[in-house]
Design a protein around this motif. Sequence first.
Motif, PDB file in Angstrom:
ATOM      1  N   GLY A  17      28.040  -4.991  12.149  1.00 28.58           N
ATOM      2  CA  GLY A  17      29.096  -4.028  12.460  1.00 28.58           C
ATOM      3  C   GLY A  17      30.412  -4.386  11.793  1.00 28.58           C
ATOM      4  N   CYS A  18      30.734  -5.666  11.802  1.00 29.85           N
ATOM      5  CA  CYS A  18      31.963  -6.119  11.144  1.00 29.85           C
ATOM      6  C   CYS A  18      31.875  -5.908   9.633  1.00 29.85           C
ATOM      7  N   GLY A  19      30.719  -6.201   9.066  1.00 27.70           N
ATOM      8  CA  GLY A  19      30.520  -5.966   7.635  1.00 27.70           C
ATOM      9  C   GLY A  19      30.614  -4.490   7.295  1.00 27.70           C
ATOM     10  N   LEU A  20      30.147  -3.645   8.211  1.00 29.87           N
ATOM     11  CA  LEU A  20      30.207  -2.202   8.005  1.00 29.87           C
ATOM     12  C   LEU A  20      31.651  -1.702   7.953  1.00 29.87           C
ATOM     13  N   VAL A  21      32.527  -2.279   8.754  1.00 27.95           N
ATOM     14  CA  VAL A  21      33.943  -1.896   8.747  1.00 27.95           C
ATOM     15  C   VAL A  21      34.526  -2.070   7.342  1.00 27.95           C
ATOM     16  N   VAL A  22      34.241  -3.206   6.738  1.00 24.39           N
ATOM     17  CA  VAL A  22      34.745  -3.476   5.389  1.00 24.39           C
ATOM     18  C   VAL A  22      33.984  -2.631   4.369  1.00 24.39           C
ATOM     19  N   GLY A  23      32.676  -2.562   4.518  1.00 22.49           N
ATOM     20  CA  GLY A  23      31.850  -1.858   3.550  1.00 22.49           C
ATOM     21  C   GLY A  23      32.122  -0.371   3.475  1.00 22.49           C
ATOM     22  N   LEU A  24      32.378   0.258   4.609  1.00 14.46           N
ATOM     23  CA  LEU A  24      32.676   1.691   4.593  1.00 14.46           C
ATOM     24  C   LEU A  24      33.960   1.974   3.826  1.00 14.46           C
ATOM     25  N   ASP A  25      34.933   1.103   3.965  1.00 14.39           N
ATOM     26  CA  ASP A  25      36.171   1.259   3.204  1.00 14.39           C
ATOM     27  C   ASP A  25      35.872   1.260   1.707  1.00 14.39           C
ATOM     28  N   ARG A  26      35.070   0.320   1.265  1.00 12.97           N
ATOM     29  CA  ARG A  26      34.739   0.226  -0.168  1.00 12.97           C
ATOM     30  C   ARG A  26      33.860   1.401  -0.606  1.00 12.97           C
ATOM     31  N   GLU A  27      32.954   1.812   0.260  1.00 15.44           N
ATOM     32  CA  GLU A  27      32.049   2.926  -0.053  1.00 15.44           C
ATOM     33  C   GLU A  27      32.821   4.230  -0.202  1.00 15.44           C
ATOM     34  N   LYS A  31      34.053   2.124  -4.657  1.00 18.60           N
ATOM     35  CA  LYS A  31      34.198   0.816  -5.300  1.00 18.60           C
ATOM     36  C   LYS A  31      32.830   0.265  -5.728  1.00 18.60           C
ATOM     37  N   PRO A  32      32.809  -0.795  -6.539  1.00 17.96           N
ATOM     38  CA  PRO A  32      31.554  -1.277  -7.127  1.00 17.96           C
ATOM     39  C   PRO A  32      30.452  -1.671  -6.141  1.00 17.96           C
ATOM     40  N   LEU A  33      30.816  -2.210  -5.003  1.00 19.89           N
ATOM     41  CA  LEU A  33      29.815  -2.595  -4.009  1.00 19.89           C
ATOM     42  C   LEU A  33      29.878  -1.622  -2.841  1.00 19.89           C
ATOM     43  N   GLY A  34      28.733  -1.101  -2.435  1.00 23.49           N
ATOM     44  CA  GLY A  34      28.689  -0.132  -1.352  1.00 23.49           C
ATOM     45  C   GLY A  34      28.596  -0.788   0.017  1.00 23.49           C
ATOM     46  N   ALA A  35      28.614   0.036   1.030  1.00 20.78           N
ATOM     47  CA  ALA A  35      28.588  -0.428   2.416  1.00 20.78           C
ATOM     48  C   ALA A  35      27.342  -1.255   2.709  1.00 20.78           C
ATOM     49  N   GLY A  36      26.217  -0.850   2.149  1.00 16.41           N
ATOM     50  CA  GLY A  36      24.967  -1.566   2.407  1.00 16.41           C
ATOM     51  C   GLY A  36      25.042  -3.030   2.010  1.00 16.41           C
ATOM     52  N   ALA A  37      25.665  -3.308   0.880  1.00 18.30           N
ATOM     53  CA  ALA A  37      25.792  -4.696   0.429  1.00 18.30           C
ATOM     54  C   ALA A  37      26.615  -5.520   1.412  1.00 18.30           C
ATOM     55  N   PHE A  38      27.681  -4.944   1.913  1.00 13.01           N
ATOM     56  CA  PHE A  38      28.539  -5.664   2.854  1.00 13.01           C
ATOM     57  C   PHE A  38      27.813  -5.936   4.171  1.00 13.01           C
ATOM     58  N   VAL A  39      27.093  -4.932   4.649  1.00 13.16           N
ATOM     59  CA  VAL A  39      26.343  -5.098   5.900  1.00 13.16           C
ATOM     60  C   VAL A  39      25.258  -6.159   5.721  1.00 13.16           C
TER      61      VAL A  39
END
Length: 148
Positions: A17-27, A31-39
């Motif tokens: 969930g915490c990774g999703l917070v950051v990943g959604l911003d990038r998605e 940006k180069p890395l999507g939400a899935g990578a962060f999660v």
Amino acid sequence: MMVDFSEFVLRVLFSGGCGLVVGLDREIKGKPLGAGAFVLVAIGSAALMTVTLNFALSGTVEDDAIMIDPTRLIQGIVGGIGFLGAGAIMSPRDDGRLKGIRSGAAIWAVGAIGIACGLGFLKEAAFISVLIFVVLNIFDWLHIRGNK
């Protein structure tokens, strides 16, 4: 004390969930890395850290000559995620500048979220998530304002 399965699930899901917070911003910002990578980085880091803690605390190793040091996994996670971050920034632009630096740094910082969750520091992980989100947005805002 070993981490039981319900606590393991909590730590891993919270980390995701915490990774999703950051990943959604990038998605959302393309940006180069999507939400899935962060999660996935957050989940993987938390799971590895928790399993390693359990293994180190299990006492299943019979040979006293074998030392189990869970902090060595932190070194491995940090180094391994560095490769993902490098992949995000290895696309040079026409003007000679690199792009994806913030996404590369963010994926590395999300590894810290996973490590914190895996160790049971959920409040700290939540704080790190919010801080990363705020920093990314401040610098994106400054970047947009500077290009006007």
